[in-house]
Design a protein around this motif. Structure first.
Motif, PDB file in Angstrom:
ATOM      1  N   ASP A 140       0.821  -1.213   0.000  1.00 16.83           N
ATOM      2  CA  ASP A 140       0.000   0.000   0.000  1.00 16.83           C
ATOM      3  C   ASP A 140       0.853   1.261   0.000  1.00 16.83           C
ATOM      4  N   ARG A 141       2.152   1.098   0.316  1.00 24.67           N
ATOM      5  CA  ARG A 141       3.090   2.222   0.333  1.00 24.67           C
ATOM      6  C   ARG A 141       4.290   1.865  -0.537  1.00 24.67           C
ATOM      7  N   VAL A 142       4.631   2.761  -1.451  1.00 21.99           N
ATOM      8  CA  VAL A 142       5.738   2.512  -2.378  1.00 21.99           C
ATOM      9  C   VAL A 142       6.610   3.764  -2.473  1.00 21.99           C
ATOM     10  N   TYR A 143       7.919   3.567  -2.387  1.00 20.16           N
ATOM     11  CA  TYR A 143       8.881   4.664  -2.579  1.00 20.16           C
ATOM     12  C   TYR A 143       9.762   4.302  -3.768  1.00 20.16           C
ATOM     13  N   SER A 144       9.870   5.220  -4.721  1.00 26.61           N
ATOM     14  CA  SER A 144      10.561   4.884  -5.961  1.00 26.61           C
ATOM     15  C   SER A 144      11.249   6.105  -6.568  1.00 26.61           C
ATOM     16  N   ILE A 145      12.263   5.832  -7.401  1.00 25.13           N
ATOM     17  CA  ILE A 145      13.067   6.890  -8.038  1.00 25.13           C
ATOM     18  C   ILE A 145      12.802   6.877  -9.542  1.00 25.13           C
ATOM     19  N   HIS A 146      12.527   8.060 -10.103  1.00 23.57           N
ATOM     20  CA  HIS A 146      12.249   8.171 -11.541  1.00 23.57           C
ATOM     21  C   HIS A 146      12.882   9.445 -12.097  1.00 23.57           C
ATOM     22  N   LEU A 147      13.107   9.468 -13.403  1.00 21.30           N
ATOM     23  CA  LEU A 147      13.697  10.638 -14.038  1.00 21.30           C
ATOM     24  C   LEU A 147      12.836  11.877 -13.813  1.00 21.30           C
ATOM     25  N   ALA A 148      13.502  12.997 -13.549  1.00 18.51           N
ATOM     26  CA  ALA A 148      12.788  14.260 -13.323  1.00 18.51           C
ATOM     27  C   ALA A 148      12.572  14.968 -14.663  1.00 18.51           C
ATOM     28  N   LYS A 149      11.635  14.446 -15.440  1.00 18.70           N
ATOM     29  CA  LYS A 149      11.292  15.024 -16.741  1.00 18.70           C
ATOM     30  C   LYS A 149       9.783  15.209 -16.812  1.00 18.70           C
ATOM     31  N   PRO A 150       9.308  16.278 -17.482  1.00 16.61           N
ATOM     32  CA  PRO A 150       7.859  16.525 -17.547  1.00 16.61           C
ATOM     33  C   PRO A 150       7.065  15.327 -18.069  1.00 16.61           C
ATOM     34  N   GLU A 151       7.574  14.667 -19.145  1.00 21.40           N
ATOM     35  CA  GLU A 151       6.822  13.534 -19.714  1.00 21.40           C
ATOM     36  C   GLU A 151       6.767  12.350 -18.751  1.00 21.40           C
ATOM     37  N   VAL A 152       7.844  12.165 -17.970  1.00 21.28           N
ATOM     38  CA  VAL A 152       7.867  11.081 -16.982  1.00 21.28           C
ATOM     39  C   VAL A 152       6.904  11.413 -15.839  1.00 21.28           C
ATOM     40  N   ARG A 153       6.926  12.653 -15.399  1.00 27.50           N
ATOM     41  CA  ARG A 153       6.030  13.078 -14.316  1.00 27.50           C
ATOM     42  C   ARG A 153       4.560  12.893 -14.708  1.00 27.50           C
ATOM     43  N   ASN A 154       4.238  13.236 -15.954  1.00 24.81           N
ATOM     44  CA  ASN A 154       2.867  13.067 -16.436  1.00 24.81           C
ATOM     45  C   ASN A 154       2.473  11.592 -16.478  1.00 24.81           C
ATOM     46  N   PHE A 155       3.404  10.765 -16.957  1.00 27.32           N
ATOM     47  CA  PHE A 155       3.156   9.320 -17.018  1.00 27.32           C
ATOM     48  C   PHE A 155       2.924   8.750 -15.614  1.00 27.32           C
ATOM     49  N   ARG A 197       6.522   8.995  -3.368  1.00 26.17           N
ATOM     50  CA  ARG A 197       5.803   8.128  -2.427  1.00 26.17           C
ATOM     51  C   ARG A 197       4.442   7.871  -3.055  1.00 26.17           C
ATOM     52  N   PHE A 198       4.119   6.606  -3.234  1.00 26.11           N
ATOM     53  CA  PHE A 198       2.817   6.218  -3.793  1.00 26.11           C
ATOM     54  C   PHE A 198       1.966   5.645  -2.671  1.00 26.11           C
ATOM     55  N   GLU A 199       0.718   6.115  -2.587  1.00 31.70           N
ATOM     56  CA  GLU A 199      -0.212   5.633  -1.559  1.00 31.70           C
ATOM     57  C   GLU A 199      -1.469   5.095  -2.230  1.00 31.70           C
TER      58      GLU A 199
END
Length: 201
Positions: A140-155, A197-199
């Motif tokens: 139910d709780r997820v912490y993850s690292i992703h590229l800081a790009k507008p298209e990635v953020r939207n996805f 952080r994903f909830e």
């Protein structure tokens, strides 16, 4: 343990012996790993919890979670050679971890928290999706690292919402990638990465 001390300790762990470009095997920098772990720990999602590190690589996040008081840590990795190093790193740090040599899609244990640094999708578009899907399935709780790009953020925002999760961008950090593959042109690539952080709704 302080965040600075944790970062130093994680920075000293051994990296990939034979990094594979198709798996985007970049070592998670000690300071980035410590930042993610500290944010999860401060929110009460590490200490005394059952934690899974999906795509553990050489075990940096898994070791850090155990050092911060996780009750049990599963470390899932498809690459046997990387897992061998992860075992050695855990032993060196005195961290008891349950290692699983498998693709993340095969992991079925329900856990309190998932921590991960999945492939950014630079070599294979959508490479992070199986990691996110599995994380959303088992925790139910997820912490993850992703590229800081507008298209990635939207996805990220849309993909998590489609799977019943809210995506909260906690911070943006510098992420250093040393040259280790033939296609790298710089000795050190500096990029920006978001820690999420994903909830579950």
């Amino acid at each position: 343990m302080r965040k600075k001390h944790l970062a130093m300790l994680l920075s000293r762990l051994e990296g990939f012996p034979e990094p594979k470009p198709e798996l985007e095997q970049y070592r998670t920098p000690g300071d980035v790993a410590a930042e993610l772990l500290w944010l999860a720990h401060s929110a009460g999602d590490i200490e005394g919890k059952v934690v899974a590190d999906l795509g553990t690589g050489t075990g940096v996040l898994a070791v850090g979670a155990k050092l911060l008081g996780a009750e049990r840590v599963y470390a899932v990795e498809v690459d046997g050679k990387a897992l061998k190093v992860a075992r050695k790193n855990a032993e060196r740090a005195g961290a008891e971890i349950e290692f699983i040599n498998a693709d993340v899609s095969e992991f079925e244990e329900k856990v309190d928290t998932v921590i991960m640094n999945p492939p950014f999708g630079s070599q294979r578009k959508g490479a992070d999706r199986p990691f996110l899907l599995k994380a959303f399935e088992v925790a139910d709780r997820v912490y993850s690292i992703h590229l800081a790009k507008p298209e990635v953020r939207n996805f990220i925002k849309k993909f998590s919402a489609d799977n019943g999760f809210t995506a909260i961008r906690l911070t943006t950090v510098p992420f250093e990638i040393p040259a280790q593959f033939r296609f790298h042109r710089k000795r050190l690539e500096r990029i920006l990465a978001d820690i999420y952080r994903f909830e579950r709704y």
